[in-house]
Design an enzyme around this catalytic site. Sequence first.
Site, PDB file in Angstrom:
ATOM      1  N   HIS A 217    -120.787 -53.875  13.723  1.00  0.00           N
ATOM      2  CA  HIS A 217    -120.928 -54.019  12.281  1.00  0.00           C
ATOM      3  C   HIS A 217    -121.730 -52.856  11.703  1.00  0.00           C
ATOM      4  CE1 HIS A 217    -118.899 -57.692  11.671  1.00  0.00           C
ATOM      5  NE2 HIS A 217    -119.742 -58.465  12.310  1.00  0.00           N
TER       6      HIS A 217
ATOM      7  N   ARG B 173    -104.330 -56.455  17.637  1.00  0.00           N
ATOM      8  CA  ARG B 173    -104.780 -57.283  18.765  1.00  0.00           C
ATOM      9  C   ARG B 173    -104.836 -58.745  18.327  1.00  0.00           C
ATOM     10  NH1 ARG B 173    -108.438 -52.920  18.388  1.00  0.00           N
ATOM     11  NH2 ARG B 173    -108.263 -51.399  20.086  1.00  0.00           N
TER      12      ARG B 173
ATOM     13  N   GLU C 232     -98.572 -50.103  30.626  1.00  0.00           N
ATOM     14  CA  GLU C 232     -99.970 -49.960  31.034  1.00  0.00           C
ATOM     15  C   GLU C 232    -100.165 -50.230  32.523  1.00  0.00           C
ATOM     16  OE1 GLU C 232    -102.216 -52.670  28.577  1.00  0.00           O
ATOM     17  OE2 GLU C 232    -100.495 -53.998  28.402  1.00  0.00           O
TER      18      GLU C 232
ATOM     19  N   ASN D 107    -105.830 -47.089  28.522  1.00  0.00           N
ATOM     20  CA  ASN D 107    -107.036 -47.574  29.203  1.00  0.00           C
ATOM     21  C   ASN D 107    -106.671 -48.277  30.507  1.00  0.00           C
ATOM     22  OD1 ASN D 107    -108.176 -46.681  26.847  1.00  0.00           O
ATOM     23  ND2 ASN D 107    -108.549 -48.707  26.008  1.00  0.00           N
ATOM     24  N   ASP D 108    -105.742 -49.229  30.427  1.00  0.00           N
ATOM     25  CA  ASP D 108    -105.332 -49.940  31.642  1.00  0.00           C
ATOM     26  C   ASP D 108    -104.471 -49.063  32.541  1.00  0.00           C
ATOM     27  OD1 ASP D 108    -106.531 -52.461  31.842  1.00  0.00           O
ATOM     28  OD2 ASP D 108    -105.240 -53.280  30.285  1.00  0.00           O
TER      29      ASP D 108
ATOM     30  N   CYS E 143    -101.298 -46.169  22.124  1.00  0.00           N
ATOM     31  CA  CYS E 143    -102.293 -46.890  21.336  1.00  0.00           C
ATOM     32  C   CYS E 143    -103.623 -47.018  22.062  1.00  0.00           C
ATOM     33  CB  CYS E 143    -101.778 -48.282  20.956  1.00  0.00           C
ATOM     34  SG  CYS E 143    -101.445 -49.364  22.353  1.00  0.00           S
TER      35      CYS E 143
END
Length: 571
Positions: free
Chosen positions: A186, A307, A441, A464-465, A512
């Site tokens: 935040h 997501r 992925e 990432n994966d 992505c």
Amino acid sequence: MYQGKGRCACAGITYGKILHIKTPDITPAALTCQSVDQELSHLDIAINKAQIELDGLIEKARVEIGQEQAEIFEIHRMMLDDPDIVDNIRDMIKQGGISAADASIAVGKEQAAIFEALDDDYMKERSADIKDVTGRLARILRGGETVTLSESCVIVADDLQPSQTVAMDRSKILGFVLRKGTQNSHASILARTMNIPLIINANLPADLTGQGRAATESEEVLDLSGHTIALNSVKGVFYIDPDEEIVDKLKIDKDIFEQQRLRQLALRGLPGISKTGHRVHTFANIGQPDDVEQVLENDGEGIGLFRSEFLYLGRNDPPNEEEQYRAYAKVGSTMNGRLVIIRTLDIGADKKVDYFNLPVEENPALGMRALRICLTKVDIFKTQLRAIYRAAARGNIAMMFPMVTRLKEVEQAKAICAQVEQELKDEGKEYAVPKIGIMIETPAAAILSDQLAKHVDFFSVGTNDLNQYTTACDRQNQDLGDFYDPHHEAVLELLRLIAKNAHANGIPAGICGELAADPELTDLFIEMGYDELSVSPGAVLALRERVRNSETKCLNELTNSRTSLEPQKKF
């Protein structure tokens, strides 16, 4: 003079005095417990005061930074009625005989830990909301005061809760330097909303003797209040008590930065076309419907990754069809014809929900997760698919399945989609058929990408994966150091293969994962022929500028592979 480094969470350059906000004491047994009845009474009074404080913050946020950010504190106010928080605090007071302040802290830590264990930055940062609410109660119970700014300054702290950031007089905040934090916290979001320079993960000093020394993780940071700081968050560097030469250089860097930002803002409405003519769609990743405002603010051409799991986490049962439909339809309609790609449920591994009753696994990253769960819990999968199909009638919506490893899984998922379509048709409900893609992925999906491309409408690579599974490096293990290489040659070769096979079969390929925003790889992705790169909303225009300035020739391109990414009302 001390030179420190960190990560840029909001770009900007500034100079001024430091106000160092120390993390308040949240250790147990800070107050002696009175009687249980007295502690329960103190808690009720604190809850009432917290509600009044939050009402003031909601109005302040609404006036100064907009309704979207005000909703953060509306959520905090609702948390004060959440039985998982308030009832647990009361139970701990009754059962443990501890003070209301200590019970608030203990429950906050317990609830926040559930979210902190997740591998999704967005979900991790929801723990900040819980800490903020329970910390507010503890502060009120202990008689603590809020921070007041008497002059313009740069705020230095371990971390900041969202309410701390908004409660300050923004006209007196020159910048932030935080020892902790993430891009999706935040504090980061609010800093970007208020356009205030922010460095996170800063190596703050333990002392300033000579050239100074950075504090270790377990060491306390030196109190820096009163010192001066030169902050260049664009480069992720800061200087405490800088000399005249550094200050002069900072002024030059600030002029360059402001010119660059003006150039990027001028790219709104312009397509991402390289100097060699390759079209790259610059999309954005989001975690919740309210993030759409940031996407539009930064002229994201679409949403490359929505997501959807945020709807499933932090609750006691799965979201129903109507709740999901409203969320997806809101995003689709707000994007006004721009493509929105929803990733179907990606629960499992680090993202756990108790109501799925998943078995405890020794290696959950290789276990029951994502599409595997959907194919075994068909009722839950069909509920989400029904919501997506219905929302597709309200916007340009597509969907993609995560963690695919072979064609059989795609065929099974598409068969369930066909059932959903027939059910909606029989019920006479309005719907549209979304395009269906898959996330690449796993090495298995990359190797089989030529076969898979014949059965889907597009590819989106989750780097990432893909990196984790290709290099056998746990993406959450911070101790692997150089062994975890985001530019690993094997990963780049798989990326090249994926794009080649997508285009050979006439479908578009996008990225992505985090690599999409890596400035060192933009030219390489253009050379490979990627049609779409999806990054955080704030990084869209910088990415588009790199694309438009690129002179790299695409070596792997078929024009018909890009047509389906052009904006359209319905599929």
